[in-house]
Design a protein around this motif. Structure first.
Motif, PDB file in Angstrom:
ATOM      1  N   ASP A  42       0.828  -1.215   0.000  1.00 42.02           N
ATOM      2  CA  ASP A  42       0.000   0.000   0.000  1.00 42.02           C
ATOM      3  C   ASP A  42       0.857   1.256   0.000  1.00 42.02           C
ATOM      4  OD1 ASP A  42      -2.296  -1.526   0.021  1.00 42.02           O
ATOM      5  OD2 ASP A  42      -2.673  -1.259   2.174  1.00 42.02           O
ATOM      6  N   THR A  43       1.869   1.276   0.850  1.00 38.36           N
ATOM      7  CA  THR A  43       2.738   2.451   0.958  1.00 38.36           C
ATOM      8  C   THR A  43       3.469   2.717  -0.347  1.00 38.36           C
ATOM      9  OG1 THR A  43       3.024   2.071   3.324  1.00 38.36           O
ATOM     10  CG2 THR A  43       4.631   3.497   2.262  1.00 38.36           C
ATOM     11  N   LEU A  44       4.027   1.668  -0.961  1.00 40.13           N
ATOM     12  CA  LEU A  44       4.817   1.860  -2.174  1.00 40.13           C
ATOM     13  C   LEU A  44       3.964   2.024  -3.428  1.00 40.13           C
ATOM     14  CD1 LEU A  44       7.829  -0.474  -1.424  1.00 40.13           C
ATOM     15  CD2 LEU A  44       7.805   2.020  -1.542  1.00 40.13           C
ATOM     16  N   TYR A  45       2.760   1.467  -3.458  1.00 40.95           N
ATOM     17  CA  TYR A  45       1.873   1.724  -4.595  1.00 40.95           C
ATOM     18  C   TYR A  45       1.473   3.192  -4.626  1.00 40.95           C
ATOM     19  CZ  TYR A  45       1.082  -3.086  -6.186  1.00 40.95           C
ATOM     20  OH  TYR A  45       1.229  -4.338  -6.698  1.00 40.95           O
ATOM     21  N   ASN A  46       1.276   3.779  -3.449  1.00 43.38           N
ATOM     22  CA  ASN A  46       0.896   5.186  -3.370  1.00 43.38           C
ATOM     23  C   ASN A  46       2.065   6.126  -3.628  1.00 43.38           C
ATOM     24  OD1 ASN A  46      -1.817   4.669  -2.788  1.00 43.38           O
ATOM     25  ND2 ASN A  46      -1.355   4.381  -0.628  1.00 43.38           N
ATOM     26  N   LEU A  50       9.462   6.289  -2.509  1.00 44.17           N
ATOM     27  CA  LEU A  50       9.908   6.083  -1.128  1.00 44.17           C
ATOM     28  C   LEU A  50      10.947   4.964  -1.022  1.00 44.17           C
ATOM     29  CD1 LEU A  50       6.628   6.341   0.983  1.00 44.17           C
ATOM     30  CD2 LEU A  50       8.539   7.940   0.935  1.00 44.17           C
ATOM     31  N   ILE A  51      10.994   4.085  -2.003  1.00 43.31           N
ATOM     32  CA  ILE A  51      11.931   2.963  -1.933  1.00 43.31           C
ATOM     33  C   ILE A  51      13.377   3.450  -1.878  1.00 43.31           C
ATOM     34  CG2 ILE A  51      12.234   2.499  -4.401  1.00 43.31           C
ATOM     35  CD1 ILE A  51      11.875  -0.513  -3.596  1.00 43.31           C
ATOM     36  N   LEU A  81      10.491  -3.552  -8.110  1.00 43.99           N
ATOM     37  CA  LEU A  81       9.998  -2.174  -8.041  1.00 43.99           C
ATOM     38  C   LEU A  81      11.140  -1.180  -8.148  1.00 43.99           C
ATOM     39  CD1 LEU A  81       7.709  -0.122  -7.562  1.00 43.99           C
ATOM     40  CD2 LEU A  81       8.157  -0.376  -5.110  1.00 43.99           C
ATOM     41  N   ALA A  82      12.240  -1.452  -7.452  1.00 46.68           N
ATOM     42  CA  ALA A  82      13.397  -0.569  -7.512  1.00 46.68           C
ATOM     43  C   ALA A  82      13.954  -0.491  -8.930  1.00 46.68           C
ATOM     44  CB  ALA A  82      14.474  -1.054  -6.546  1.00 46.68           C
ATOM     45  N   ALA A  83      14.000  -1.612  -9.611  1.00 46.66           N
ATOM     46  CA  ALA A  83      14.484  -1.631 -10.997  1.00 46.66           C
ATOM     47  C   ALA A  83      13.563  -0.817 -11.903  1.00 46.66           C
ATOM     48  CB  ALA A  83      14.607  -3.064 -11.500  1.00 46.66           C
TER      49      ALA A  83
END
Length: 88
Positions: A42-46, A50-51, A81-83
């Protein structure tokens, strides 16, 4: 051993955007340490950027994940996600 790989990974070099002890980063890092997959997603989809934001210790989400065992399926998801964020 994995922490050394993440620390020298091209995914993390140059992407520690700034020290940020905001609530969002704190919540994300705590969710990673506590293996709360739904909260991580949830945090990273929004806010996927932030990663790469670091806390006062200089750690981003990948560093925190590397230090949190056991590794779960979310570890691979974080790396992917980072990539994606790096290539965007």
């Amino acid at each position: 051993m994995v922490l050394a790989v993440v620390a020298s990974s091209p995914l993390t070099v140059g992407f520690a955007t700034r020290h940020d002890d905001s609530l969002s980063v704190s919540v994300l890092h705590k969710a990673i340490r506590d293996h709360r997959w739904d909260e991580i997603q949830d945090t990273l989809y929004n806010n996927p950027s932030l990663i790469f934001q670091v806390n006062s210790r200089g750690w981003n989400a990948l560093h925190v994940a590397a230090s949190s065992r056991p590794y779960g399926p979310w570890w691979k998801w974080l790396l992917e996600l980072a990539a994606r964020e790096k290539s965007a």
